[in-house]
Design a protein around this motif. Sequence first.
Motif, PDB file in Angstrom:
ATOM      1  N   ALA A   1       4.515   1.799   0.191  1.00 45.58           N
ATOM      2  CA  ALA A   1       3.505   0.897  -0.384  1.00 45.58           C
ATOM      3  C   ALA A   1       2.864   0.016   0.683  1.00 45.58           C
ATOM      4  O   ALA A   1       1.633  -0.147   0.710  1.00 45.58           O
ATOM      5  CB  ALA A   1       4.138   0.037  -1.478  1.00 45.58           C
ATOM      6  N   ALA A   2       3.677  -0.513   1.600  1.00 43.95           N
ATOM      7  CA  ALA A   2       3.116  -1.422   2.615  1.00 43.95           C
ATOM      8  C   ALA A   2       2.183  -0.659   3.556  1.00 43.95           C
ATOM      9  O   ALA A   2       1.069  -1.123   3.862  1.00 43.95           O
ATOM     10  CB  ALA A   2       4.249  -2.077   3.409  1.00 43.95           C
ATOM     11  N   ALA A   3       2.612   0.528   4.005  1.00 49.62           N
ATOM     12  CA  ALA A   3       1.783   1.309   4.939  1.00 49.62           C
ATOM     13  C   ALA A   3       0.489   1.760   4.259  1.00 49.62           C
ATOM     14  O   ALA A   3      -0.602   1.640   4.837  1.00 49.62           O
ATOM     15  CB  ALA A   3       2.566   2.514   5.456  1.00 49.62           C
ATOM     16  N   ASP A   4       0.595   2.277   3.050  1.00 48.73           N
ATOM     17  CA  ASP A   4      -0.614   2.723   2.330  1.00 48.73           C
ATOM     18  C   ASP A   4      -1.586   1.556   2.149  1.00 48.73           C
ATOM     19  O   ASP A   4      -2.788   1.683   2.383  1.00 48.73           O
ATOM     20  CB  ASP A   4      -0.253   3.290   0.948  1.00 48.73           C
ATOM     21  N   GLY A   5      -1.023   0.403   1.753  1.00 52.37           N
ATOM     22  CA  GLY A   5      -1.868  -0.769   1.503  1.00 52.37           C
ATOM     23  C   GLY A   5      -2.567  -1.219   2.786  1.00 52.37           C
ATOM     24  O   GLY A   5      -3.761  -1.522   2.785  1.00 52.37           O
ATOM     25  N   ALA A   6      -1.819  -1.253   3.886  1.00 54.49           N
ATOM     26  CA  ALA A   6      -2.409  -1.696   5.158  1.00 54.49           C
ATOM     27  C   ALA A   6      -3.513  -0.734   5.602  1.00 54.49           C
ATOM     28  O   ALA A   6      -4.572  -1.156   6.079  1.00 54.49           O
ATOM     29  CB  ALA A   6      -1.329  -1.797   6.229  1.00 54.49           C
ATOM     30  N   CYS A   7      -3.280   0.565   5.424  1.00 56.13           N
ATOM     31  CA  CYS A   7      -4.308   1.554   5.817  1.00 56.13           C
ATOM     32  C   CYS A   7      -5.573   1.390   4.977  1.00 56.13           C
ATOM     33  O   CYS A   7      -6.687   1.434   5.508  1.00 56.13           O
ATOM     34  CB  CYS A   7      -3.762   2.977   5.678  1.00 56.13           C
ATOM     35  N   GLU A   8      -5.374   1.205   3.661  1.00 56.66           N
ATOM     36  CA  GLU A   8      -6.540   0.986   2.788  1.00 56.66           C
ATOM     37  C   GLU A   8      -7.308  -0.251   3.231  1.00 56.66           C
ATOM     38  O   GLU A   8      -8.544  -0.250   3.282  1.00 56.66           O
ATOM     39  CB  GLU A   8      -6.098   0.802   1.332  1.00 56.66           C
ATOM     40  N   GLY A   9      -6.557  -1.317   3.548  1.00 54.55           N
ATOM     41  CA  GLY A   9      -7.183  -2.573   3.974  1.00 54.55           C
ATOM     42  C   GLY A   9      -7.982  -2.384   5.256  1.00 54.55           C
ATOM     43  O   GLY A   9      -9.128  -2.834   5.372  1.00 54.55           O
TER      44      GLY A   9
ATOM     45  N   SER B 113      -2.646  -7.535  15.381  1.00 53.24           N
ATOM     46  CA  SER B 113      -2.734  -7.649  13.924  1.00 53.24           C
ATOM     47  C   SER B 113      -3.854  -6.726  13.434  1.00 53.24           C
ATOM     48  O   SER B 113      -4.787  -6.424  14.192  1.00 53.24           O
ATOM     49  CB  SER B 113      -3.048  -9.091  13.529  1.00 53.24           C
ATOM     50  N   PRO B 114      -3.779  -6.305  12.183  1.00 54.88           N
ATOM     51  CA  PRO B 114      -4.850  -5.424  11.664  1.00 54.88           C
ATOM     52  C   PRO B 114      -6.238  -6.054  11.841  1.00 54.88           C
ATOM     53  O   PRO B 114      -7.174  -5.369  12.261  1.00 54.88           O
ATOM     54  CB  PRO B 114      -4.492  -5.266  10.186  1.00 54.88           C
TER      55      PRO B 114
END
Length: 444
Positions: free
Chosen positions: A360-368, A431-432
Amino acid sequence: MRLTRYFLPVLKETPSEAQIASHRLMLRAGMIKQSSAGIYSWLPLGYKVLRRIEQIVHEEQIRAGHIPMLMPTIQSADLWRESGRYDDYGQEMLRIKDRHDRDMLYGPTNEELITDIFRAHVNSYKDLPLTLYHIQWKFRDEVRPRFGVMRGREFLMKDGYNFDLDKDAALHAYNRHLVSYLRSYERMGLQAIPMRADGGPIGGDYTHEFLVLAETGESEVFYDSAITDLKFGDRAVDYDSVPECQAVLEEFTSRYARTDETHDEGVFNEQVPEERRRTARGIEVGQIFYFGTKYSEAMGATVVGPDGQRTPVHMGSHGIGVSRLLGAIIEASHDDKGIIWPEGVTPFHCGIVNLKQGDAAADGACEGLYKALVAKGLEPLYDDRSERAGAKFATMDLIGLPWRITVGPRGLEKGVIELTSRRTGESEELSPQAAVDRIAHIYG
Ligand code: 5CA
């Protein structure tokens, strides 16, 4: 673009028919597919780069004051009979008959067609100078099509044609083209050296070819090594200024640089100190010609001059090998893992690799990240497949996007992702948001 929704048919095996790196890599990266000898389909990734190159060519031609248009691929043989080239052009010309038994051909170049347009519509010297160009497919029935898009039979060319009242004005057009070509190639991450060449079937004895040095190049070249230190850079040249354009021509062509057709060993040895003499191979990515009144006289393209007399216009033609440029750029910029696109022509600005799809964290960060990059006007390619990290990295390295953002649960716990340069292989954690800003700045 998300990789699961894209069409990127990469090949695992190295295709045996490809003899040089660019051809191998274009096939392996799913950029092109041969449909018959020297004729290719442009798959989505290849098509994207082709469009980027075309866009640079358009921007730089328009900046130089040249006017875009579009002429057909199929031409009538009659015009070529007028110029005398219907017979001269030989077997490289693809000749076609229509249902009325009329002789047609698939254009290998457009001097006749443009001269016909000019003579139909332009009458007075007051309408000069005029430079028209288009980017259109050409066909030359090459005896040995090879090296993929490098020597195709069907290929995309930018061809421009200048019409001027006299020789001096036409030479200014020639110089304008030289300047705009130097700018165009540099924007594509290439050094292309103007070299004295031969007119060939286009004609004229004043012509330069632009060559990218590469071992796999088809032309043998001889030059003064001092030439490779010249950079056009970001200088502002006024295209209307005769002395400014002339100065660039002199700067870039006064040192010895010739293709084998015009090479003169005696002059070479006399002009260039031994330690600077170089013999190498090069890929011809463009050529400019001044041929005076060759076509205008044969086809009656005249204007009424200031003295009331009709005179044939002075012309030149100027070509860029748009589709060949993909091969040339890859020859100049690749390693054993794949392509390394210069930022100016890359199909996507960066890649996003999700190390743990479904987390969930990786998917969310990639979407962001994806959304933040798109909001900055950038086009990322997000590898959202459920694949091993190694396979994802291999695909990214092969297709050569200059920047890769790697996102994984471990980094995210520390609030960081990894930004990697394809060219240097160097990575840094940030950071992203900082990564998005950095990439936006690089392309800004
Ligand atoms: N009419 C002139 C200039 S507009 C002309 O046709 N020039 S040319 O023959 O030099 O071609 C222009 C450019 O097209 C070349 O410099 C080369 O980069 C490219 N080109 C020529 N033949 C091929 C080919 N068979 N495959 C791919 N590119 C080619």
